[in-house]
Design a protein around this motif. Structure first.
Motif, PDB file in Angstrom:
ATOM      1  N   GLY A 190       8.481   4.661 -22.364  1.00 10.96           N
ATOM      2  CA  GLY A 190       8.471   4.355 -21.128  1.00 10.96           C
ATOM      3  C   GLY A 190       8.078   3.990 -20.145  1.00 10.96           C
ATOM      4  O   GLY A 190       7.482   3.082 -20.280  1.00 10.96           O
ATOM      5  N   HIS A 191       7.980   4.585 -18.138  1.00  8.26           N
ATOM      6  CA  HIS A 191       6.643   3.934 -17.761  1.00  8.26           C
ATOM      7  C   HIS A 191       6.424   4.210 -17.350  1.00  8.26           C
ATOM      8  O   HIS A 191       5.066   4.479 -17.423  1.00  8.26           O
ATOM      9  CB  HIS A 191       8.291   4.452 -16.437  1.00  8.26           C
ATOM     10  N   TYR A 192       5.076   3.056 -16.668  1.00  3.73           N
ATOM     11  CA  TYR A 192       4.232   3.019 -16.629  1.00  3.73           C
ATOM     12  C   TYR A 192       3.434   2.111 -14.797  1.00  3.73           C
ATOM     13  O   TYR A 192       4.676   0.962 -14.800  1.00  3.73           O
ATOM     14  CB  TYR A 192       3.374   2.628 -17.661  1.00  3.73           C
ATOM     15  N   MET A 193       1.912   2.441 -14.929  1.00  3.96           N
ATOM     16  CA  MET A 193       1.581   1.819 -13.432  1.00  3.96           C
ATOM     17  C   MET A 193       1.194   1.006 -13.793  1.00  3.96           C
ATOM     18  O   MET A 193      -0.183   0.824 -14.551  1.00  3.96           O
ATOM     19  CB  MET A 193       1.210   2.787 -12.087  1.00  3.96           C
ATOM     20  N   LEU A 194       1.602  -0.437 -13.115  1.00  5.49           N
ATOM     21  CA  LEU A 194       0.300  -1.449 -13.817  1.00  5.49           C
ATOM     22  C   LEU A 194      -0.204  -1.793 -12.730  1.00  5.49           C
ATOM     23  O   LEU A 194       0.023  -2.629 -11.518  1.00  5.49           O
ATOM     24  CB  LEU A 194       0.801  -2.814 -14.118  1.00  5.49           C
ATOM     25  N   PHE A 195      -1.930  -1.159 -12.300  1.00  5.73           N
ATOM     26  CA  PHE A 195      -2.816  -2.315 -11.849  1.00  5.73           C
ATOM     27  C   PHE A 195      -4.078  -3.443 -12.282  1.00  5.73           C
ATOM     28  O   PHE A 195      -3.859  -3.168 -13.393  1.00  5.73           O
ATOM     29  CB  PHE A 195      -4.265  -1.153 -11.653  1.00  5.73           C
ATOM     30  N   LEU A 196      -4.418  -4.477 -11.110  1.00  7.76           N
ATOM     31  CA  LEU A 196      -4.839  -5.826 -11.460  1.00  7.76           C
ATOM     32  C   LEU A 196      -5.837  -4.986 -10.899  1.00  7.76           C
ATOM     33  O   LEU A 196      -5.720  -4.680  -9.608  1.00  7.76           O
ATOM     34  CB  LEU A 196      -4.325  -6.771 -10.842  1.00  7.76           C
ATOM     35  N   LEU A 197      -7.103  -5.792 -11.106  1.00  9.88           N
ATOM     36  CA  LEU A 197      -8.376  -5.027 -10.383  1.00  9.88           C
ATOM     37  C   LEU A 197      -9.780  -6.099 -10.534  1.00  9.88           C
ATOM     38  O   LEU A 197      -9.636  -6.545 -10.670  1.00  9.88           O
ATOM     39  CB  LEU A 197      -9.713  -3.988 -11.418  1.00  9.88           C
ATOM     40  N   ASP A 198     -10.298  -6.598  -8.997  1.00  7.00           N
ATOM     41  CA  ASP A 198     -10.853  -7.265  -8.971  1.00  7.00           C
ATOM     42  C   ASP A 198     -12.414  -7.416  -9.634  1.00  7.00           C
ATOM     43  O   ASP A 198     -12.611  -5.663  -9.859  1.00  7.00           O
ATOM     44  CB  ASP A 198     -11.004  -7.900  -7.539  1.00  7.00           C
ATOM     45  N   GLU A 199     -12.982  -8.342  -9.526  1.00 10.56           N
ATOM     46  CA  GLU A 199     -14.673  -7.617  -9.732  1.00 10.56           C
ATOM     47  C   GLU A 199     -15.588  -6.831  -8.812  1.00 10.56           C
ATOM     48  O   GLU A 199     -16.311  -5.856 -10.007  1.00 10.56           O
ATOM     49  CB  GLU A 199     -15.569  -8.921  -9.597  1.00 10.56           C
ATOM     50  N   LYS A 200     -15.110  -6.398  -7.934  1.00  3.28           N
ATOM     51  CA  LYS A 200     -15.359  -4.881  -7.073  1.00  3.28           C
ATOM     52  C   LYS A 200     -15.052  -3.892  -7.813  1.00  3.28           C
ATOM     53  O   LYS A 200     -15.502  -2.954  -7.398  1.00  3.28           O
ATOM     54  CB  LYS A 200     -15.490  -4.997  -6.298  1.00  3.28           C
TER      55      LYS A 200
END
Length: 79
Positions: free
Chosen positions: A57-67
């Motif tokens: 299915g469809h997913y939301m991809l998030f990239l997170l920084d060190e904070k």
């Protein structure tokens, strides 16, 4: 994606878009993806191990920084 340069990305997560009815959310899912390599402006991510972990299915991809600040989500499709 709006985020820090690849070298500053500390986490990548998939979130399933949710559907709720009668106060029950049957599709809530949060999966952390392993970062397997970085090259230039590219980050390689390891897909979830099986459809039991992330059904197609469809997913939301998030990239997170060190904070822990997330990028703007990008929709991806898992098959």
């Amino acid at each position: 994606m709006t985020t820090s340069p690849p070298g500053q990305v500390k986490k990548a997560v998939l979130l399933a878009p949710t559907t709720a009815t009668h106060a029950v959310n049957t599709s809530q899912r949060h999966l952390e993806l392993r970062i397997v390599h970085r090259e230039g402006n590219t980050i390689g991510l390891q897909a979830p191990p099986s459809a039991n972990d992330a059904p197609p299915g469809h997913y939301m991809l998030f990239l997170l920084d060190e904070k822990g600040v997330p990028s703007t989500a990008t929709f991806v499709s898992l098959r």
